[in-house]
Design a protein around this motif. Structure first.
Motif, PDB file in Angstrom:
ATOM      1  N   ALA A  70       0.842  -1.371  -0.122  1.00 55.30           N
ATOM      2  CA  ALA A  70      -0.101   0.097  -0.038  1.00 55.30           C
ATOM      3  C   ALA A  70       1.097   1.360  -0.088  1.00 55.30           C
ATOM      4  CB  ALA A  70      -1.039   0.056   1.242  1.00 55.30           C
ATOM      5  N   GLY A  71       0.202   2.371  -0.460  1.00 53.78           N
ATOM      6  CA  GLY A  71       1.036   3.437  -0.596  1.00 53.78           C
ATOM      7  C   GLY A  71       1.054   4.319  -1.888  1.00 53.78           C
ATOM      8  N   GLU A  72       1.042   5.571  -1.549  1.00 52.27           N
ATOM      9  CA  GLU A  72       0.985   6.519  -2.876  1.00 52.27           C
ATOM     10  C   GLU A  72       1.936   7.677  -2.679  1.00 52.27           C
ATOM     11  OE1 GLU A  72      -3.141   7.433  -3.078  1.00 52.27           O
ATOM     12  OE2 GLU A  72      -2.891   9.090  -1.651  1.00 52.27           O
ATOM     13  N   GLY A  73       2.148   8.537  -3.459  1.00 51.44           N
ATOM     14  CA  GLY A  73       2.885   9.750  -3.545  1.00 51.44           C
ATOM     15  C   GLY A  73       3.300  10.239  -5.026  1.00 51.44           C
ATOM     16  N   GLU A  74       4.490  10.879  -4.820  1.00 53.60           N
ATOM     17  CA  GLU A  74       4.929  11.503  -6.242  1.00 53.60           C
ATOM     18  C   GLU A  74       6.470  11.618  -6.144  1.00 53.60           C
ATOM     19  OE1 GLU A  74       2.645  15.045  -6.764  1.00 53.60           O
ATOM     20  OE2 GLU A  74       3.994  16.217  -5.340  1.00 53.60           O
ATOM     21  N   ILE A  75       7.036  11.722  -7.213  1.00 54.85           N
ATOM     22  CA  ILE A  75       8.474  12.152  -7.496  1.00 54.85           C
ATOM     23  C   ILE A  75       8.579  13.360  -8.372  1.00 54.85           C
ATOM     24  CG2 ILE A  75      10.781  11.724  -8.513  1.00 54.85           C
ATOM     25  CD1 ILE A  75      10.022   8.581  -7.718  1.00 54.85           C
TER      26      ILE A  75
END
Length: 124
Positions: A70-75
C-alpha cells in the motif's frame, strides 16, 4: 512496528525518468497499481551505506526484499538538460513524497518526504 534511522530498513522507488521534459519539472505519480513504478522495502544491516555514490559495501546487502502493499505519492524532478548537453553526475534536483506505505510483512511507515540536489549518480 516503528523503526527509526537504524539502517535496518530502506525504501526504494524505481521509475523511468530518462525521457522527461527539458523545459519543465516532471511529476511522476507513485501508485502501486502502475506496473512502471516499483516500490520495495529492503531489510538488512547498514542499509543506508549503499545509497551513497562512492562505494558499494558488501556489509550492507539486503537480507530480504519485500514489495510495498500500500502507499501512494509522487516524485518531482527538475527539467532534464537539453538533448546532447552533458551535466555532471548528481546535478538534478528532485523530491519524493510517500504516504500510507505498508510492506508485505505488515511494517507500516510514517509519511516520507525528502528532497535532494544530487540525483543522477549511482553506486559503483
Amino acid at each position: 512496528m516503528t523503526l527509526r534511522s537504524t539502517g535496518v530498513l530502506a525504501v526504494t522507488v524505481t521509475v523511468e525518468a530518462d525521457r522527461r521534459s527539458s523545459t519543465e519539472r516532471t511529476t511522476i505519480p507513485i501508485s502501486l497499481s502502475v506496473p512502471a513504478v516499483i516500490v520495495e522495502v529492503l531489510r538488512g544491516r547498514q542499509m543506508t551505506m549503499n545509497f551513497c555514490t562512492d562505494v558499494i559495501s558488501t556489509d550492507a546487502q539486503p537480507t530480504s526484499t519485500m514489495a510495498a502493499t500500500a502507499g501512494e505519492g509522487e516524485i518531482v524532478l527538475d527539467a532534464a538538460p537539453p538533448e546532447g548537453e552533458y551535466t555532471a553526475c548528481g546535478s538534478t534536483r528532485g523530491s519524493l513524497r510517500l504516504t500510507g506505505l505498508d510492506a508485505e510483512d505488515g511494517t507500516t511507515f510514517a509519511p516520507i518526504t525528502l528532497a535532494s540536489e544530487t540525483i543522477g549518480c549511482y553506486s559503483g
